[in-house]
Design a protein around this motif. Structure first.
Motif: not given
Length: 283
Positions: A257-261
């Motif tokens: 989704g909107p998170f990049v980890m």
């Protein structure tokens, strides 16, 4: 010259009534580390009394967005208190870092009067050590971005970040990313060198050209090997490209989704922190 590994065609992915193409990621290319996502909205004409862009409030963490406004406008607002309207030729740079909520919509004037629209948004990854950095936003209009004229004005380099000769870009990248848009007239030629250890991001927004002796055209992304430094561009028509390069992080990446980890556990934590209001409040 650098070897071209593959030429990737952007995939058609409309969002509501917004014409959208995306060359990254696709079934054939996951990322060009640290360049991880590109949406190309338009070109299209919006009539009067339209709904504008559909990107209402949503969260981000662990990455940066760079938004290129080619035609039309975009109104930015976020939970850190930033707000602006940027017009054609302008650029927005947002570091989501530890997390914020933002909206990207059209101005009231655009929705009332209508206009042409073409906007691209590029996502840049952040390394593990900067994932939780403080959020940042800066929007600049066209006349605030340095322009370098080459080949008797047949080539215009709009310098977004990094350096071209002695000229510094409009934005300071936290990860030493070089980023520009370059506008060409037909039958122009440009030679540029990029260090072999850097990955190149090369996307054609408009036009057609030969890149290192291979023909490419609008909505195509050129993927290079890291085997040489020189890039040769010869345009067949008036053209516009995004040209960037950076040393890859070579770190694990989990994007959801909107998170990049870096790990799935960090993704879970991002959702928990967002739900607990740690990304700020939306007003």
């Amino acid at each position: 010259m650098r070897t071209i590994k593959k030429i990737h065609q952007a995939e058609y992915r409309p969002i509501a009534d917004l014409i959208t193409y995306s060359p990254l990621p696709t079934r054939t290319l996951s990322q060009v580390d640290p360049f991880i996502f590109l949406n190309h909205h338009g070109f299209q004409h919006y009539p009067a009394n339209n709904r504008g862009l559909p990107f209402g409030p949503h969260p981000h963490r662990g990455m940066e967005t760079v938004t290129f406004i080619i035609e039309g406008d975009i109104m930015h607002k976020d939970s850190s208190g930033h707000e602006s309207i940027i017009y054609g030729g302008g650029v927005q740079w947002m570091t989501a870092g530890s997390g914020l909520i933002h909206a990207e919509v059209s101005s009231e004037q655009f929705k009332k009067e209508g206009d042409d629209l073409e906007i691209l948004q590029l996502w840049l990854n952040l390394p593990a050590k900067l994932k939780m950095t403080k959020p940042f936003y800066l929007g600049l209009q066209k006349d605030e971005i340095p322009t370098i004229s080459l080949a008797n004005d047949a080539i215009q380099v709009n310098l977004i970040s990094g350096k071209w000769g002695e000229t510094a870009g409009a934005f300071e990248s936290k990860t030493d990313v070089f980023l520009s848009t370059i506008a060409f007239k037909a039958n122009a030629e440009l030679n540029v060198d990029v260090a072999k250890e850097s990955n190149i991001f090369f996307y054609i927004i408009r036009g057609a050209m030969t890149v290192n002796e291979k023909n490419v055209e609008a909505r195509q992304l050129v993927e290079f090997q890291n085997d040489a430094e020189s890039i040769n561009i010869k345009t067949h028509s008036d053209s516009l490209i995004i040209f960037g390069h950076a040393v890859p992080f070579n770190e694990p990446m989990v994007a959801q989704g909107p998170f990049v980890m870096n790990t799935q556990e960090e993704i879970y934590q991002a959702y928990i922190d967002y739900q607990q209001g740690k990304f700020g409040t939306w007003q």
